[in-house]
Design an enzyme around this catalytic site. Structure first.
Site, PDB file in Angstrom:
ATOM      1  N   HIS A  54       0.871  -1.259  -0.110  1.00  0.00           N
ATOM      2  CA  HIS A  54       0.256  -0.087   0.203  1.00  0.00           C
ATOM      3  C   HIS A  54       0.890   1.218  -0.070  1.00  0.00           C
ATOM      4  CE1 HIS A  54      -3.275   2.758   1.180  1.00  0.00           C
ATOM      5  NE2 HIS A  54      -3.967   1.754   0.801  1.00  0.00           N
TER       6      HIS A  54
ATOM      7  N   ASP B 138      -7.954  -5.469   0.328  1.00  0.00           N
ATOM      8  CA  ASP B 138      -8.420  -6.016  -0.834  1.00  0.00           C
ATOM      9  C   ASP B 138      -8.072  -7.637  -0.961  1.00  0.00           C
ATOM     10  OD1 ASP B 138      -9.618  -4.103  -2.139  1.00  0.00           O
ATOM     11  OD2 ASP B 138      -7.684  -3.300  -2.764  1.00  0.00           O
TER      12      ASP B 138
HETATM   13  N1  CMC Z   1       3.851  -7.412  -4.902  1.00  0.00           N
HETATM   14  C1  CMC Z   1       5.254  -7.578  -4.947  1.00  0.00           C
HETATM   15  N2  CMC Z   1       6.171  -6.503  -4.970  1.00  0.00           N
HETATM   16  C2  CMC Z   1       5.605  -5.274  -4.673  1.00  0.00           C
HETATM   17  C3  CMC Z   1       4.117  -4.977  -4.248  1.00  0.00           C
HETATM   18  C4  CMC Z   1       3.282  -6.177  -4.543  1.00  0.00           C
HETATM   19  N3  CMC Z   1       2.021  -6.155  -4.087  1.00  0.00           N
HETATM   20  N4  CMC Z   1       3.754  -3.989  -4.170  1.00  0.00           N
HETATM   21  C5  CMC Z   1       4.889  -3.080  -3.976  1.00  0.00           C
HETATM   22  N5  CMC Z   1       6.079  -4.266  -4.394  1.00  0.00           N
HETATM   23  C6  CMC Z   1       7.658  -4.114  -4.560  1.00  0.00           C
HETATM   24  C7  CMC Z   1       7.765  -3.144  -5.909  1.00  0.00           C
HETATM   25  O1  CMC Z   1       8.177  -3.883  -6.669  1.00  0.00           O
HETATM   26  C8  CMC Z   1       9.105  -2.122  -5.370  1.00  0.00           C
HETATM   27  O2  CMC Z   1      10.208  -3.295  -5.163  1.00  0.00           O
HETATM   28  P1  CMC Z   1      11.657  -2.515  -5.349  1.00  0.00           P
HETATM   29  O3  CMC Z   1      11.841  -1.577  -4.572  1.00  0.00           O
HETATM   30  O4  CMC Z   1      12.387  -3.826  -5.602  1.00  0.00           O
HETATM   31  O5  CMC Z   1      11.367  -2.052  -7.039  1.00  0.00           O
HETATM   32  C9  CMC Z   1       8.689  -1.894  -3.671  1.00  0.00           C
HETATM   33  O6  CMC Z   1       7.677  -2.889  -3.456  1.00  0.00           O
HETATM   34  C10 CMC Z   1       7.708  -0.648  -3.719  1.00  0.00           C
HETATM   35  O7  CMC Z   1       6.683  -0.630  -4.673  1.00  0.00           O
HETATM   36  P2  CMC Z   1       6.209   0.849  -5.357  1.00  0.00           P
HETATM   37  O8  CMC Z   1       5.328   0.129  -6.542  1.00  0.00           O
HETATM   38  O9  CMC Z   1       7.085   1.588  -5.335  1.00  0.00           O
HETATM   39  O10 CMC Z   1       5.092   1.303  -4.118  1.00  0.00           O
HETATM   40  P3  CMC Z   1       4.047   2.110  -4.315  1.00  0.00           P
HETATM   41  O11 CMC Z   1       3.482   2.666  -2.813  1.00  0.00           O
HETATM   42  O12 CMC Z   1       3.925   3.230  -5.455  1.00  0.00           O
HETATM   43  O13 CMC Z   1       2.587   0.910  -4.389  1.00  0.00           O
HETATM   44  C11 CMC Z   1       0.688  -0.251  -4.624  1.00  0.00           C
HETATM   45  C12 CMC Z   1       1.552   0.731  -3.855  1.00  0.00           C
HETATM   46  C13 CMC Z   1      -0.717  -0.405  -3.824  1.00  0.00           C
HETATM   47  C14 CMC Z   1       0.148   0.389  -5.933  1.00  0.00           C
HETATM   48  C15 CMC Z   1       1.569  -1.572  -4.818  1.00  0.00           C
HETATM   49  O14 CMC Z   1       1.870  -2.025  -3.597  1.00  0.00           O
HETATM   50  C16 CMC Z   1       0.591  -2.454  -5.598  1.00  0.00           C
HETATM   51  O15 CMC Z   1       0.823  -2.604  -6.872  1.00  0.00           O
HETATM   52  N6  CMC Z   1       0.058  -3.534  -4.624  1.00  0.00           N
HETATM   53  C17 CMC Z   1      -0.772  -4.605  -5.395  1.00  0.00           C
HETATM   54  C18 CMC Z   1      -1.922  -3.984  -5.903  1.00  0.00           C
HETATM   55  C19 CMC Z   1      -3.018  -3.713  -4.789  1.00  0.00           C
HETATM   56  O16 CMC Z   1      -3.132  -4.613  -3.919  1.00  0.00           O
HETATM   57  N7  CMC Z   1      -3.570  -2.522  -4.760  1.00  0.00           N
HETATM   58  C20 CMC Z   1      -4.727  -1.996  -3.610  1.00  0.00           C
HETATM   59  C21 CMC Z   1      -4.365  -0.940  -2.558  1.00  0.00           C
HETATM   60  S1  CMC Z   1      -5.401  -0.936  -1.417  1.00  0.00           S
HETATM   61  C22 CMC Z   1      -6.667  -0.384  -1.999  1.00  0.00           C
HETATM   62  C23 CMC Z   1      -6.871   1.141  -1.852  1.00  0.00           C
HETATM   63  O17 CMC Z   1      -6.689   1.801  -0.663  1.00  0.00           O
HETATM   64  O18 CMC Z   1      -7.421   1.795  -2.875  1.00  0.00           O
END
Ligand code: CMC
Length: 434
Positions: free
Chosen positions: A311, A369
């Site tokens: 998240h 989720d």
């Molecule tokens: N699975 C595997 N690796 C992950 C995941 C995941 N779900 N989420 C983040 N990472 C890794 C990512 O690859 C990165 O690794 P590295 O530093 O080695 O490149 C690191 O963690 C940081 O990730 P980020 O993409 O910079 O983090 P963010 O804050 O931009 O992303 C997120 C947040 C929710 C988009 C992401 O965690 C994600 O895609 N999760 C899966 C989708 C999901 O479940 N979304 C629902 C969010 S909750 C509902 C809501 O409140 O609306």
């Protein structure tokens, strides 16, 4: 600012050989903010923050999240207490008005919402313009936007009473529209709201009753629906809420603003994630396939993500996920699906990920989720309805945030700037000479 922020001092910034003092404010809890409102006028530079990861876009008194501690408060009340002891309708009152209602206020508010649940008769014909196989979120976006064509008498955003009426209409009519979107795509006749039923029971009945037989609402499922709505009611300045605020900042009417929020919510990184999480569990299929799947997620050359994990704000267990996990078990028990193989996959996956160095290091915990898809499916909803249910719940948060913005004396039209890296000025060349 709404005058509740406290001056905390100044931050010094050195830029191009000059020094600038920027005011610093603190809220009641949470990080301080550096006030950059005069930054461009004084320095000639912009700040740069794609995705707004370090930017407080507004002052708000509605919802507070401490992502490191895994805390979520609506108007100060912890989400787990509200989920256990309150009701969605009471939470709506709390989010809109700032305080929990007394018994009379709750009764009056419940009556007001109940008596706004019907749709204009002509509105029903509006649905017929959509293809039968339209995604219900497409129908939601169009139908909610169309409310402004039906309820002209509450569109003046400068009139507090009209804003209140629009808020009530949106909270009340959203379940009716959502249920119609569902019925339309499944080819069944629309079911009208019933005033003797509470908010979640009425919604379930409008979704699942058919004219051919009586429908009795299962109280366990109605309670689960209510808790689902509470958990999704607000989440401070997330993408869809920021979209609603930005749309509203131009003075657009509330129905149009909420339609823009629904459109944003549809994306798989936001409201669409529960759908993606359930699909992932199906793709994994069996506990024995988990190690291979986790290997793919951890592979830096693969795009595979563990959906329902991670998240932007929570760097700890999402407090809503804990409640959702309990709810999931209760619903599966009620419908006799405790041996659902997807639940087994989810539990095992969660156990492995919580102990795996990759996820631990990146502070990736289950979000809401992770368990909501399995729960909603067990309640009888098709996957295409998951985000619609989120939209029904989030409407109150959107409308509370929108109302707060309209009443904020420091509110301005939202207009971010950019760092331009395209071509500099050049002369037009006629097509024959290119
Ligand atoms: N699975 C595997 N690796 C992950 C995941 C995941 N779900 N989420 C983040 N990472 C890794 C990512 O690859 C990165 O690794 P590295 O530093 O080695 O490149 C690191 O963690 C940081 O990730 P980020 O993409 O910079 O983090 P963010 O804050 O931009 O992303 C997120 C947040 C929710 C988009 C992401 O965690 C994600 O895609 N999760 C899966 C989708 C999901 O479940 N979304 C629902 C969010 S909750 C509902 C809501 O409140 O609306």
């Amino acid at each position: 600012m709404q005058n509740k922020v406290q001056p905390k001092g100044t931050a010094k910034l050195d830029l191009n050989g000059k020094s600038f003092d920027l005011p610093v404010y603190g809220g009641s809890v949470g990080p301080d903010v550096v006030d950059i409102r005069k930054f461009y006028a004084e320095t000639g530079a912009f700040t740069y923050d794609p995705g707004f990861t370090s930017t407080a876009s507004c002052e708000s008194q509605i919802t507070y999240i401490d992502g490191d501690e895994g805390v979520l408060l609506y108007r100060g009340y912890p989400i787990d207490q509200l989920a256990e002891k309150s009701s969605f309708i009471e939470v709506c009152y709390l989010l809109l008005k700032g305080e929990l209602p007394d018994a009379d206020q709750l009764k009056q508010f419940t009556k007001t919402i109940t008596y706004h649940t019907m749709l204009h008769a002509q509105f029903d014909r509006f649905f017929e313009g959509f293809r039968r196989d339209a995604h219900p979120m497409a129908v939601m976006t169009g139908a909610v936007g169309a409310l402004s064509a039906f309820y002209h008498d509450s569109l003046n955003v400068d009139d507090a009473r009209q804003r209140e009426i629009s808020s009530h209409r949106l909270i009340a009519k959203m379940p009716t529209i959502a249920a119609r979107a569902f019925k339309y795509t499944s080819g069944q006749p629309f079911i009208s709201p019933r005033n003797e039923l509470d908010y979640p029971s009425n919604f379930l009945r409008m979704c699942f009753a058919v004219p051919a037989e009586d429908y009795t609402v299962n109280p366990v499922l109605a309670k689960a629906m209510d808790v689902f709505f509470i958990l999704h009611a607000d989440h401070e300045q997330n993408a869809s809420t920021s979209t609603v605020r930005l749309a509203g900042s131009s003075g657009a009417n509330p129905f149009a603003c909420i339609a823009s929020g629904i459109a944003c919510l549809w994306g798989p990184s936001h409201g669409g994630a529960n759908e993606a999480a359930l699909k992932m569990l199906y793709d994994i299929g069996d506990v024995s396939n988990i190690p291979d799947f986790v290997k793919q997620v951890k592979d830096p050359n693969s795009d595979v993500r563990l959906m329902g994990f991670g998240h932007r704000v929570y760097k700890n267990y999402d407090p809503r996920a804990k409640v959702m996990q309990k709810l999931c078990h209760a619903v599966l028990k009620e419908v006799g699906a405790t041996d659902d193989p997807m639940l087994k996959v989810a539990m095992e996956l969660e156990k492995i990920a919580l102990n795996d160095e990759y996820f631990v290091k990146r502070k990736l915990y289950p979000n809401i989720d992770f368990y909501s898809g399995i729960t909603l499916k067990a309640m009888g909803f098709p996957v295409s309805m998951f985000t619609v249910l989120f939209a029904v719940a989030r409407t109150v948060g959107w409308i509370a945030q929108w109302s707060e913005m309209i009443s904020d004396p420091s509110q301005k039209i939202g207009r971010p700037r950019q760092v331009y890296t395209g071509p500099t000025m050049r002369d037009y060349v006629p097509v024959g000479q290119r």
